[in-house]
Design an enzyme around this catalytic site. Structure first.
Site, PDB file in Angstrom:
ATOM      1  N   HIS A   1       0.851  -1.197   0.000  1.00  0.00           N
ATOM      2  CA  HIS A   1       0.000   0.000   0.000  1.00  0.00           C
ATOM      3  C   HIS A   1       0.883   1.241   0.000  1.00  0.00           C
ATOM      4  O   HIS A   1       1.930   1.271   0.641  1.00  0.00           O
ATOM      5  CB  HIS A   1      -0.985  -0.002   1.171  1.00  0.00           C
ATOM      6  CG  HIS A   1      -0.374   0.002   2.544  1.00  0.00           C
ATOM      7  ND1 HIS A   1       0.066   1.153   3.154  1.00  0.00           N
ATOM      8  CD2 HIS A   1      -0.140  -1.003   3.430  1.00  0.00           C
ATOM      9  CE1 HIS A   1       0.524   0.846   4.366  1.00  0.00           C
ATOM     10  NE2 HIS A   1       0.428  -0.439   4.555  1.00  0.00           N
TER      11      HIS A   1
ATOM     12  N   ASP B   1      -0.191   4.361   0.928  1.00  0.00           N
ATOM     13  CA  ASP B   1      -0.529   5.367   1.934  1.00  0.00           C
ATOM     14  C   ASP B   1       0.157   5.082   3.262  1.00  0.00           C
ATOM     15  O   ASP B   1       0.636   3.971   3.516  1.00  0.00           O
ATOM     16  CB  ASP B   1      -2.055   5.464   2.129  1.00  0.00           C
ATOM     17  CG  ASP B   1      -2.693   4.167   2.611  1.00  0.00           C
ATOM     18  OD1 ASP B   1      -2.304   3.090   2.121  1.00  0.00           O
ATOM     19  OD2 ASP B   1      -3.577   4.230   3.490  1.00  0.00           O
TER      20      ASP B   1
ATOM     21  N   GLU C   1      -5.086   1.832   2.531  1.00  0.00           N
ATOM     22  CA  GLU C   1      -5.006   0.611   3.339  1.00  0.00           C
ATOM     23  C   GLU C   1      -5.178   0.949   4.815  1.00  0.00           C
ATOM     24  O   GLU C   1      -5.815   0.217   5.566  1.00  0.00           O
ATOM     25  CB  GLU C   1      -3.654  -0.083   3.114  1.00  0.00           C
ATOM     26  CG  GLU C   1      -3.543  -1.473   3.727  1.00  0.00           C
ATOM     27  CD  GLU C   1      -3.119  -1.515   5.185  1.00  0.00           C
ATOM     28  OE1 GLU C   1      -3.266  -2.561   5.825  1.00  0.00           O
ATOM     29  OE2 GLU C   1      -2.636  -0.479   5.718  1.00  0.00           O
ATOM     30  N   GLU C   2      -4.599   2.093   5.198  1.00  0.00           N
ATOM     31  CA  GLU C   2      -4.580   2.458   6.624  1.00  0.00           C
ATOM     32  C   GLU C   2      -5.933   2.947   7.129  1.00  0.00           C
ATOM     33  O   GLU C   2      -6.072   3.236   8.310  1.00  0.00           O
ATOM     34  CB  GLU C   2      -3.516   3.540   6.882  1.00  0.00           C
ATOM     35  CG  GLU C   2      -2.087   3.118   6.538  1.00  0.00           C
ATOM     36  CD  GLU C   2      -1.493   2.124   7.535  1.00  0.00           C
ATOM     37  OE1 GLU C   2      -2.225   1.641   8.416  1.00  0.00           O
ATOM     38  OE2 GLU C   2      -0.289   1.839   7.405  1.00  0.00           O
TER      39      GLU C   2
ATOM     40  N   ASP D   1       6.389   0.834   7.029  1.00  0.00           N
ATOM     41  CA  ASP D   1       4.997   0.476   6.675  1.00  0.00           C
ATOM     42  C   ASP D   1       4.486   1.383   5.589  1.00  0.00           C
ATOM     43  O   ASP D   1       3.882   2.403   5.871  1.00  0.00           O
ATOM     44  CB  ASP D   1       4.147   0.572   7.944  1.00  0.00           C
ATOM     45  CG  ASP D   1       2.725   0.101   7.743  1.00  0.00           C
ATOM     46  OD1 ASP D   1       2.436  -0.496   6.703  1.00  0.00           O
ATOM     47  OD2 ASP D   1       1.891   0.335   8.636  1.00  0.00           O
TER      48      ASP D   1
ATOM     49  N   GLU E   1       3.909  -6.412   3.902  1.00  0.00           N
ATOM     50  CA  GLU E   1       3.815  -5.669   5.170  1.00  0.00           C
ATOM     51  C   GLU E   1       4.971  -6.089   6.077  1.00  0.00           C
ATOM     52  O   GLU E   1       5.491  -7.197   5.968  1.00  0.00           O
ATOM     53  CB  GLU E   1       2.484  -5.984   5.872  1.00  0.00           C
ATOM     54  CG  GLU E   1       1.263  -5.419   5.175  1.00  0.00           C
ATOM     55  CD  GLU E   1       0.949  -3.986   5.584  1.00  0.00           C
ATOM     56  OE1 GLU E   1       1.721  -3.381   6.356  1.00  0.00           O
ATOM     57  OE2 GLU E   1      -0.067  -3.470   5.095  1.00  0.00           O
TER      58      GLU E   1
END
Ligand code: ZN
Length: 384
Positions: free
Chosen positions: A59, A61, A123-124, A91, A151
């Protein structure tokens, strides 16, 4: 890191950069734009157009830096003591950078099956951004035969994670002068009783459940926000609180909201309605991220075990997009550089040694996908 892709902001500058980087290497990308056009997923295929292939998913973001004290500018990659500091370093831009850096080693080989790079947004904030892309797999986008979600796992192989459900409970009471509280229905008092009940139910579940693969070994509950009331001399009419449940994959995600609704109906609402027939307690679901449990004999898990040399897979309590991939029929596994303890924190960093391990992992993948005598990976080794 220099692209501030905090979830609330656009990620298009980063997506432009990746698209151009790939175009310079003769690789075309497909954008899957967000409904408002402010963000986009990217889907990229390298190598043969044959079906299948291995997805490498990350991801774009990251979480906000507001309220955090950083030693250096979070949007300037800064090296100290063998670590690279910056928002998203761990991350999970470290993984995306490793994937992009490995593109030349993918293009230099005659791959027997393609590599797909999958970059998502949002994603977050509930893993919402990848969902429109997943809907197109097997339609106008090829469906990978396995996907590695990079991740931060310290390059350990992870084949399961918990589920998240986010709720908001709203209490509607009745306003009154605080000198005559018996004329009102105090929404904050009712919310406090509901939160007390949630706490008791959470403790009960913690006693009942025990799955040693997860830490903690049971579903957990957190009341994260609360707001309500107007002034100290007014019986409050409104109170609302948000709460989150992180459930074991085997747990019933409906249990806690069901218990709360029946407590409200039996213990609170009769008394509230005697004073105001408009008194209400309502809980809505704000979002869910499914649990991830790799299917028995998963190709994705077997591949990650073979590439890392690990003999077993573990489980984690944080959520990822892996459960969504698995749900859409793409076997998934989680394996990526960096330690989750550094994710979301001030002075987030990824150790350079972790990026090197990830580059080795991706190099091994390139070798495996191009070797003439490519043996199918054995589906074994999960201790689930
Ligand atoms: Zn992440």
């Amino acid at each position: 890191m220099a692209f501030d892709t905090t979830s609330a902001k656009s990620n298009l500058a980063l997506i432009d950069f990746v698209e151009n980087y790939l175009k310079d290497r003769g690789i075309a990308s497909t954008r899957v734009p967000s409904p408002d056009g402010a963000k986009a997923d990217l889907f990229v295929t390298i190598g043969s157009e044959r079906v299948g292939g291995i997805g490498l998913s990350g991801h774009s973001d990251c979480v906000p830096v507001e309220g955090q004290t950083w030693t250096s500018d979070p949007f300037v990659l800064t090296e100290r003591d063998g670590k690279l500091f910056g928002r998203g370093s761990c991350d999970m831009k470290g993984f995306i950078a490793c994937v992009l850096a490995s593109v030349p080693s993918f293009t230099a080989r005659a791959l027997n099956e393609p590599v797909h790079i999958i970059i998502s947004y949002d994603e977050e904030v509930g893993c919402t951004g990848v969902r429109p892309l997943l809907a197109r797999l097997g339609e106008d986008l090829p469906r990978p035969r396995a996907v590695i979600v990079g991740e931060p796992t310290s390059m350990a192989v992870i084949d399961a994670h918990k589920r998240i459900d986010l709720y908001r409970t709203r209490v509607t009471g009745r306003e009154a002068h605080s000198s005559m509280p018996e004329l009102g229905v105090n929404a904050i008092d009712a919310a406090a009783a509901l939160i007390g009940e949630l706490g008791r139910n959470g403790a009960r579940i913690a006693e009942q459940q025990n799955d040693a693969r997860f830490l903690p070994p049971h579903s957990t509950l957190c009341v994260g926000t609360i707001e309500g009331g107007t002034a100290p001399n007014i019986v409050p009419k409104h109170c609302a609180f948000q709460w989150q449940v992180r459930s074991l994959p085997t747990a019933d995600p409906e249990e806690l909201p069901r218990d709360l609704a029946s407590f409200a109906e039996s213990d609170l609402l009769p008394g509230m309605r005697r004073i105001s027939k408009d008194a209400k307690i309502a809980t809505e679901t704000l979002g869910s991220v499914p649990a991830f449990v790799a299917a028995p004999g998963s190709e994705a898990v077997a591949l990650a075990l073979a590439l890392t040399g690990a003999d077993r897979a573990g489980a984690v309590s944080y959520t990822t997009e892996a459960g969504l991939f698995e749900e859409s029929g793409v076997p998934a596994v989680i394996c990526g550089p960096g330690n989750i303890e550094q994710a979301h924190a001030a002075d987030e960093y990824v150790a350079i040694s972790q990026l090197e391990a990830c580059l080795d992992f991706l190099g091994s993948l390139a070798g495996r996908l191009s070797s003439a005598d490519q043996a199918p990976v054995k589906a074994a080794g999960s201790n689930r």
